[in-house]
Write a protein that holds these residues in place. Structure first.
Motif, PDB file in Angstrom:
ATOM      1  N   ILE A  82      12.149  18.579 -47.725  1.00  0.00           N
ATOM      2  CA  ILE A  82      10.971  18.666 -48.595  1.00  0.00           C
ATOM      3  C   ILE A  82       9.716  18.484 -47.750  1.00  0.00           C
ATOM      4  CG2 ILE A  82       9.768  17.587 -50.525  1.00  0.00           C
ATOM      5  CD1 ILE A  82      12.435  16.841 -51.702  1.00  0.00           C
ATOM      6  N   ARG A  83       8.735  19.330 -47.992  1.00  0.00           N
ATOM      7  CA  ARG A  83       7.496  19.262 -47.239  1.00  0.00           C
ATOM      8  C   ARG A  83       6.743  17.967 -47.541  1.00  0.00           C
ATOM      9  NH1 ARG A  83       4.985  25.373 -48.061  1.00  0.00           N
ATOM     10  NH2 ARG A  83       6.696  26.520 -47.048  1.00  0.00           N
ATOM     11  N   ILE A  84       5.961  17.531 -46.558  1.00  0.00           N
ATOM     12  CA  ILE A  84       5.148  16.332 -46.701  1.00  0.00           C
ATOM     13  C   ILE A  84       3.673  16.762 -46.746  1.00  0.00           C
ATOM     14  CG2 ILE A  84       4.477  14.127 -45.679  1.00  0.00           C
ATOM     15  CD1 ILE A  84       7.324  14.198 -46.724  1.00  0.00           C
ATOM     16  N   GLU A  85       2.946  16.244 -47.739  1.00  0.00           N
ATOM     17  CA  GLU A  85       1.525  16.538 -47.859  1.00  0.00           C
ATOM     18  C   GLU A  85       0.714  15.255 -47.716  1.00  0.00           C
ATOM     19  OE1 GLU A  85       0.802  18.235 -51.663  1.00  0.00           O
ATOM     20  OE2 GLU A  85       1.392  16.451 -52.781  1.00  0.00           O
ATOM     21  N   THR A  86      -0.461  15.398 -47.135  1.00  0.00           N
ATOM     22  CA  THR A  86      -1.359  14.257 -46.936  1.00  0.00           C
ATOM     23  C   THR A  86      -2.348  14.190 -48.095  1.00  0.00           C
ATOM     24  OG1 THR A  86      -1.169  14.430 -44.540  1.00  0.00           O
ATOM     25  CG2 THR A  86      -3.059  13.210 -45.404  1.00  0.00           C
TER      26      THR A  86
END
Length: 483
Positions: free
Chosen positions: A269-273
């Protein structure tokens, strides 16, 4: 006539009385006549004897001659306490009607009939535990002490002989359920797709080919461990924006999983800031938290390696060890705040069980990490027929049981579950599923060597035990389309 009409009851009673007296005299005469009957009156014929008494002195009853005619050596006990008067070479201390132990001589062939074995007295064999040698009274060959074997060992030998592939299931039972007596792997197969292996169901007196006949589904669940888990969310940085005394102006940087569950090329799963302020709401581990407070902490760094990609704090010779305090919101919220340290892994406050479904034979199966209130679903799997085609009655996998985590006891390494949803009427499960279920790490309802596996290619090697079993799927050949 008038008199009779007036007294007709008395006339009737008088007639009955006369009839009764007459019957009494008749009975008395019959009894008297039977006493005068003699044997002559009966005229019974005389019969002659239909047998002849045997003469006990006839030679055919001479036991001494009969003993001499046999090869066995017989002894005659003259007295129970006077054994010196008995022939010391005699092998049997009995007469013809006293039972005694018999045995089969391994050398005897003479007089042997098909289906039968010539027996000799067991006393012909020497006693166990020594080097003595006996002698067979039939063939005269030497006999050694017979090996001692218990009844349980005999039963075990008989069971092995009736289990050709040595998979723990008798050939007769395998034939009954359409299994192969030459394939040791089919003991671990799951004929009905209920998540329990054929051998496990047979051992517990369930039907391996009936999807409604099985133990409670929660028997499939195993606990790998109970511990605090690392959260996917991470607090990265605190920026005071030049206002160290005004927390409302601070920016709090978090790395959070993508809200749309988008994944990268590796399947993660992608990580977003994202940036928040004190008082904002953030979702961590699927729960809503309010950022209750933040604390600025800088730790001096000695011999720090600083480059152009380092943060401004690091360039000044400090490490950012700031903390944020998150307070859970909603029903059954944890009163203890969740503390996250900048750029450090964060862990849950509570200890959670990592559950493993031993009946799940899918290649993409995953462990389930539950927090209190979460549910876990167990499935029944589509079963292939002999042609490799999936049965039409069960297309794909379907949910057969759902359980909710009620409590966790990390001291006893146990959890408590409750069944969720209505129970099917055609299910033959035990009533345990309708009550609270306690599962312990120390106890496994399904042993690791009896968990189901996918069908494997036929091989002479035994299938390895446990979770590392090779699961090569036997695929049906595809049908070519006609042009």
């Amino acid at each position: 006539m008038d008199f009779i009409k007036r007294h007709y009851e008395k006339v009737i009673l008088l007639g009955l009385f006369v009839l009764f007296v007459g019957l009494m005299f008749l009975v008395q005469s019959i009894i008297s006549s039977t006493r005068s009957i003699t044997e002559k009156d009966l005229k019974l014929p005389k019969r002659t004897a239909d047998h002849v008494n045997a003469d006990v002195t006839d030679p055919q009853f001479d036991t001494a001659k009969i003993r001499e005619a046999t090869r066995l050596v017989w002894g005659e006990r003259k007295g129970q306490d006077n054994e010196k008067d008995v022939n010391p070479d005699a092998a049997v201390w009995a007469d013809f009607v006293t039972p005694f132990e018999m045995a089969s001589c391994p050398h005897c062939q003479e007089g042997k009939i098909e289906g039968f074995t010539v027996l000799i007295p067991a006393k012909s064999f020497p006693a166990r535990g020594g080097n003595a040698v006996g002698k067979c009274p039939q063939c005269g060959k030497e006999l050694k002490a017979a090996p001692e074997i218990s009844l349980s060992e005999l039963e075990e030998v008989a069971e092995k002989e009736s289990d050709k592939d040595n998979d723990g299931i008798l050939d007769e039972i395998e034939s009954q359920y359409g299994m192969s007596s030459d394939d040791p792997n089919d003991a671990r197969y799951d004929l009905d797709g209920d998540g329990f292996s054929n051998k496990f169901e047979i051992d517990h007196e369930f039907l391996p080919n009936d999807p409604t006949s099985h133990p409670p589904y929660w028997w499939r669940l195993q606990i790998r461990k109970i511990e605090k888990i690392e959260l996917k969310e991470r607090f990265m940085l605190l920026s005071d924006n030049g206002l160290p005394n005004d927390k409302s102006e601070w920016q709090l940087q978090f790395n959070l999983p993508d809200r749309l569950n988008r994944r990268d090329k590796k399947g993660n799963i992608r990580i977003e800031t994202r940036f928040f302020r004190v008082g904002d709401t953030v979702t961590v581990d699927g729960r809503k938290y309010k950022i209750a407070d933040a604390k600025r902490i800088l730790i001096p760094i000695k011999d720090a390696r600083v480059d152009e990609n380092s943060s401004e704090t690091a360039k000044k010779g400090f490490k950012d060890a700031s903390r944020v305090f998150l307070q859970e919101i909603g029903e059954n919220a944890d009163p203890k705040p969740l503390v996250m340290v900048a750029n450090e892994p964060a862990f849950s406050n509570d200890k959670r069980p990592v559950l493993y479904d031993s009946g799940d034979i899918r290649d993409n199966r995953r462990d389930s990490v539950l927090k209190i209130g979460d549910t876990i679903r167990l499935y029944q799997f589509a079963v292939e027929n002999n042609n490799g085609e999936t049965g039409s009655k069960r297309r794909g996998n379907r949910t057969v049981a759902t359980y909710r985590l009620k409590s966790v006891d990390d001291e006893k390494n146990a959890i408590t579950l409750e069944s969720v949803g209505k129970k099917k009427k055609d299910s033959k499960e035990k009533e345990e599923d309708e009550e609270l279920i306690v599962i312990s790490m120390a106890e496994r309802k399904v042993p690791s060597n009896l968990t189901p596996i996918k069908k494997v290619e036929r091989t002479n090697e035994e299938s390895p035990e446990g979770d590392e079993t090779k699961r090569a799927i036997r695929k049906a050949p595809r049908k070519r389309k006609k042009n």
